[in-house]
Scaffold this motif. Structure first.
Motif, PDB file in Angstrom:
ATOM      1  N   VAL A 197     -46.694 -16.502 -23.072  1.00  0.00           N
ATOM      2  CA  VAL A 197     -46.207 -17.449 -22.062  1.00  0.00           C
ATOM      3  C   VAL A 197     -44.904 -18.051 -22.570  1.00  0.00           C
ATOM      4  N   ARG A 198     -43.904 -18.075 -21.714  1.00  0.00           N
ATOM      5  CA  ARG A 198     -42.645 -18.762 -22.075  1.00  0.00           C
ATOM      6  C   ARG A 198     -42.956 -20.251 -22.233  1.00  0.00           C
ATOM      7  N   ILE A 199     -42.561 -20.859 -23.368  1.00  0.00           N
ATOM      8  CA  ILE A 199     -42.912 -22.248 -23.644  1.00  0.00           C
ATOM      9  C   ILE A 199     -41.685 -23.009 -24.115  1.00  0.00           C
ATOM     10  N   PHE A 200     -41.649 -24.287 -23.791  1.00  0.00           N
ATOM     11  CA  PHE A 200     -40.509 -25.132 -24.148  1.00  0.00           C
ATOM     12  C   PHE A 200     -40.990 -26.289 -25.028  1.00  0.00           C
ATOM     13  N   GLU A 231     -45.198 -19.621 -17.581  1.00  0.00           N
ATOM     14  CA  GLU A 231     -44.326 -20.590 -18.262  1.00  0.00           C
ATOM     15  C   GLU A 231     -45.080 -21.903 -18.478  1.00  0.00           C
ATOM     16  N   SER A 232     -44.807 -22.555 -19.630  1.00  0.00           N
ATOM     17  CA  SER A 232     -45.345 -23.888 -19.921  1.00  0.00           C
ATOM     18  C   SER A 232     -44.174 -24.795 -20.286  1.00  0.00           C
ATOM     19  N   ALA A 233     -43.990 -25.835 -19.472  1.00  0.00           N
ATOM     20  CA  ALA A 233     -42.897 -26.788 -19.706  1.00  0.00           C
ATOM     21  C   ALA A 233     -43.495 -28.178 -19.918  1.00  0.00           C
ATOM     22  N   ALA A 234     -42.701 -29.089 -20.490  1.00  0.00           N
ATOM     23  CA  ALA A 234     -43.161 -30.460 -20.712  1.00  0.00           C
ATOM     24  C   ALA A 234     -43.530 -31.092 -19.371  1.00  0.00           C
TER      25      ALA A 234
END
Length: 407
Positions: free
Chosen positions: A93-96, A76-79
């Motif tokens: 990759v799950r990304i926001f 996962e990639s988040a801010a």
């Protein structure tokens, strides 16, 4: 002395006043409406990294090219918390929104175009174009780019980008400083109990409001009696405070009890002109005193306000490098207007917006320059040039907007 046309008077006033070049540094929260004094270069690159414009899955375009492809979800990639690894073939990759695009990924598949499978995999339901939904590094600006320019008027958008360029403070032009001096033995401040020969001083408050509305800081010198020494002391106080403009209210004519003009001349003022071909506001005085512009406004409240709008407002915007404010437009007069004499007339009127959107100006029957209530109820001033012929009801006329009509 011949009466000076309004346009000539304004031209001479502005030509004799140089825009302020002094600079101060202020915080972002105080900078709204101020004028930027220097070019601003970006202190960083924005965005600082490739990031996602949408919530979804970051992966390789080659893996998204065929609808129905199943891909392994590896992280996962988040801010503020990116994915530290690398995206290889067959992986996503799950990304926001706002999150860094991980190494190896070149496209974002939005979450609506993916089906989540039970074994930690996803299946694509749409084939996005390469680079889709990725904001590239430096898309907005790069470090060193000149983004804002000297002379820019700082508003919400410009303050936002200044903050984004990493500026907590900004260099801005110093506001014009206006000292206001009311003179007259008959004047008392609001809240007083006037005697039989006294009145309440009101002009200062309207003139100060116009000054502040045009980017100035105001120094209220109060009320000074008709005494040369007292007037001279108040003028000296304005100079000591660093006023760019001294506005006097009343007493600028040459009658036996009008001491302002002569006292200022004795104090070193160079008188440029006085007496303007206008109604109301004929006894307006303009001069300079040791670099300070002196603007002597008439004592009648309406005359004072009209002159402040016609002369003080453009003067302050000129000094402060603010864009000029154009209040003039056209309307149709609701009533017939008589022929005018040699003075430019500013007739108080209400504005009505007709069904077709056009403006109609309804004049007040009483136009005396002492009538504050009429001015307060006016939305505009009908401008009647010198020697204008009579005009029938429904004729087009020039107006100066004071406030927009309610309907």
């Amino acid at each position: 002395m011949a009466l000076l046309p309004v346009s000539d008077a304004l031209g001479r006033l502005l030509n004799g006043a140089a825009p302020i070049t002094r600079i101060e540094t202020i915080g972002l929260h105080e900078a709204m409406g101020r004028v930027l004094a220097q070019d601003l270069k970006a202190r960083l690159t924005h965005p600082a990294f490739d990031n996602s414009a949408m919530d979804g899955y970051a992966g390789r375009h080659d893996d998204f090219a065929v609808v129905g492809t199943e891909l392994a979800l590896i992280g996962e990639s988040a801010a503020g918390r990116g994915f530290p690894g690398h995206v290889g073939p067959g992986q996503v990759v799950r990304i926001f929104t706002g999150a860094p695009v991980p190494s190896g990924a070149d496209t974002v598949l939005i979450q609506e175009d993916a089906e989540t499978l039970a074994d930690g995999r996803i299946r694509t339901t749409f084939a996005p174009g390469q680079g889709r939904h990725i904001r590239p590094k430096g898309q907005d600006f790069a470090e060193g780019d000149t983004v804002l320019r000297a002379g820019d008027l700082l508003d919400a958008g410009r303050l936002t980008v200044a903050a984004g360029m990493n500026y907590p403070e900004l260099p801005v032009l110093v506001r014009p400083k206006v000292a206001i001096l009311a003179t007259g033995d008959e004047l008392l401040p609001p809240g007083s109990v006037p005697g039989p020969d006294q009145i309440i001083a009101s002009n200062t408050y309207g003139v100060a409001a116009i000054a502040r509305d045009n980017g100035a800081d105001v120094i209220d010198l109060g009320i000074v009696r008709d005494d040369r020494a007292a007037i001279a002391a108040a003028v000296a106080k304005a100079q000591a405070a660093g006023a760019d403009v001294l506005v006097t209210l009343g007493g600028a004519s040459v009658g036996d009890h009008d001491l302002v003009q002569s006292t200022l001349v004795e104090s070193g003022m160079k008188l440029d002109f006085w007496q303007i071909a206008m109604r109301p506001g004929k006894p307006l005085m303009v001069g300079t005193l040791a670099g300070m512009t002196v603007l002597g406004l008439p004592g009648n409240p309406v005359s004072s306000l009209v002159c402040a709008l016609l002369f003080l407002e453009p003067l302050l915007r000129h000094l402060g490098s603010l864009p000029s404010r154009d209040r003039n437009t056209k309307a149709k007069t609701a009533t017939a207007l008589p022929a005018n004499d040699k003075r430019q007339d500013y007739v108080r009127a209400r504005l009505v917006r007709d069904e077709d959107g056009s403006l109609r100006a309804e004049t007040f029957a009483r136009q005396d320059s002492s009538m504050m209530q009429v001015f307060a109820q006016s939305d505009c001033l009908i401008i009647r040039p010198p020697h204008a012929p009579a005009a029938d009801a429904g004729a087009t006329c020039d107006i100066m907007i004071l406030r927009q009509p309610v309907a």
